[in-house]
Design an enzyme around this catalytic site. Structure first.
Site, PDB file in Angstrom:
ATOM      1  N   LYS A  56      51.512  84.512  67.746  1.00 12.23           N
ATOM      2  CA  LYS A  56      50.666  85.664  68.063  1.00 12.23           C
ATOM      3  C   LYS A  56      50.983  86.891  67.207  1.00 12.23           C
ATOM      4  CE  LYS A  56      48.145  84.292  71.736  1.00 12.23           C
ATOM      5  NZ  LYS A  56      46.680  84.418  71.832  1.00 12.23           N
ATOM      6  N   SER A  81      48.679  87.044  78.971  1.00  8.43           N
ATOM      7  CA  SER A  81      49.656  86.491  79.912  1.00  8.43           C
ATOM      8  C   SER A  81      51.066  86.566  79.369  1.00  8.43           C
ATOM      9  CB  SER A  81      49.314  85.024  80.226  1.00  8.43           C
ATOM     10  OG  SER A  81      49.413  84.231  79.053  1.00  8.43           O
ATOM     11  N   GLU A 207      44.546  70.948  74.862  1.00  7.47           N
ATOM     12  CA  GLU A 207      44.566  71.818  76.034  1.00  7.47           C
ATOM     13  C   GLU A 207      45.337  71.165  77.174  1.00  7.47           C
ATOM     14  OE1 GLU A 207      40.674  74.302  76.854  1.00  7.47           O
ATOM     15  OE2 GLU A 207      40.206  72.187  76.641  1.00  7.47           O
ATOM     16  N   GLY A 211      43.093  72.890  82.458  1.00  6.56           N
ATOM     17  CA  GLY A 211      42.307  73.966  81.859  1.00  6.56           C
ATOM     18  C   GLY A 211      41.548  73.459  80.651  1.00  6.56           C
ATOM     19  N   ASP A 213      38.441  73.691  79.554  1.00  7.92           N
ATOM     20  CA  ASP A 213      37.143  74.293  79.268  1.00  7.92           C
ATOM     21  C   ASP A 213      36.742  74.142  77.803  1.00  7.92           C
ATOM     22  OD1 ASP A 213      37.948  77.279  77.988  1.00  7.92           O
ATOM     23  OD2 ASP A 213      39.423  76.387  79.311  1.00  7.92           O
ATOM     24  N   SER A 307      53.531  76.341  68.960  1.00  6.91           N
ATOM     25  CA  SER A 307      52.972  77.688  68.913  1.00  6.91           C
ATOM     26  C   SER A 307      53.865  78.778  69.480  1.00  6.91           C
ATOM     27  CB  SER A 307      51.612  77.723  69.619  1.00  6.91           C
ATOM     28  OG  SER A 307      51.735  77.339  70.977  1.00  6.91           O
TER      29      SER A 307
END
Length: 324
Positions: A56, A81, A207, A211, A213, A307
């Site tokens: 990030k 989060s 994923e 979750g 989606d 990650s």
């Protein structure tokens, strides 16, 4: 480039230059044990060793460093989060940008403490009853802050894509690249880079099963949502892909897959024990898909992005004691 423009490979290259003096060029790890287990030649891009403990930082620094002098003076607000929160807090510290971070009250304490340690002002909210994006927009309006979302922003996406750019530059051609997916910033940015540098590379997003989606969005070609999924992969508990990441995923990603929490935890512990790499649950998603043979990787050169590594060790110990 405006905030509504889809980023391109040129933007990823620009981001690489923009963050070169600030972000770590993280190492690539290999393991004979993993290669024997999978029948592939696997390369792990260790973003768990990035500044702030996750990929990030790449997008956060790229975005904040491009603010105008007035925007820098007034400051930024974001919602996260944990890992994007830490990244914005750290990048803002380095660039002298005031930053407000909206975090769920149940975020891992290690991430909240680190965010505050980097000088970020943390505003807590109830994940089950409040809308973090609405809170972020309200604070931006009330305080004159610039909103920097965690994934649906071109500078964020381009910055995240530099992880895959570095990986391919270092190891050469890849047949497949597995990338964790929450809101899709890392996945879409990595896919842009990988498909440009290694045109035949299949990019696979991973994923948590609870979750899924993005996987459903990929299959149906219509944006799907999920409400507060219960998974140990807290960094992937996003409600949906974004208006930028969704079309980028459809254009550049080859496939999507999911991993249940139990094999995810087992993979995290395997990475700790065998590779000596401290990786958090979300950061282990791509590795879990490879190690559990979600797709056929035998005989292929496979990239895996780890990650993040911001693990709440007390929470991990509880998971282990409870057997999930």
């Amino acid at each position: 480039m405006t905030v509504t423009t889809l980023p391109t490979f040129d933007d990823v290259e620009s981001a690489a230059r923009q963050i070169a003096d600030a972000a770590h060029r993280t190492p690539v790890a290999t393991s004979r044990a993993v290669d024997r287990r999978t029948g592939a030649h696997v390369f792990f891009k260790c973003e768990n060793l990035q500044r702030g403990g996750a990929f990030k930082f790449r997008g956060a620094y790229n975005a904040l460093s491009r603010l105008s002098p007035d925007e820098r003076r007034r400051g930024v607000v974001t919602f996260s989060s944990g890992n994007h929160a830490q990244a914005i807090a750290l990048a803002g510290q380095l660039l002298d940008v005031p930053r407000v971070i909206v975090m769920p009250s149940d975020a891992p304490s290690v991430k909240r403490i680190a965010t505050e340690g980097y000088g970020g002002e943390v505003v807590l909210y109830d994940r089950d009853r409040e809308d973090r994006e609405a809170i972020g927009r309200r604070l931006a309006h009330e305080r004159g802050l610039t909103l920097i979302p965690p994934y649906d922003h071109p500078h964020i996406i381009a910055g995240q894509g530099t992880a895959a750019l570095e990986l391919v530059e270092e190891v050469g051609r890849l047949d497949m690249l597995f990338v964790p997916c929450g809101g899709g910033g890392l996945l879409s940015g990595s896919a842009i880079a990988a498909r440009k540098l290694a045109p035949g590379c299949q990019v696979v997003g991973v994923e948590p099963a609870a979750g899924d989606d993005a996987t459903r969005s990929f299959r149906t070609k219509q944006l799907q949502r999920v409400t507060n999924p219960k998974t140990i992969a807290d960094g992937a508990r996003t409600p949906s892909l974004g208006s930028l990441t969704f079309p980028l995923l459809l254009e550049h990603v080859s496939d999507m897959t999911t991993v249940d929490d139990r094999p995810l935890l087992e993979t995290m512990l395997f990475l700790w024990e065998r590779l000596k790499l401290v990786v958090e649950p979300t950061g282990s998603l791509a590795a879990a898909a490879v190690l559990n043979r979600n797709l056929d990787v035998k005989g292929k050169r496979v990239g895996v992005i780890l990650s993040g590594g911001n693990v709440d060790l007390r929470q991990a110990a509880q998971w282990i004691r409870d057997g999930l």
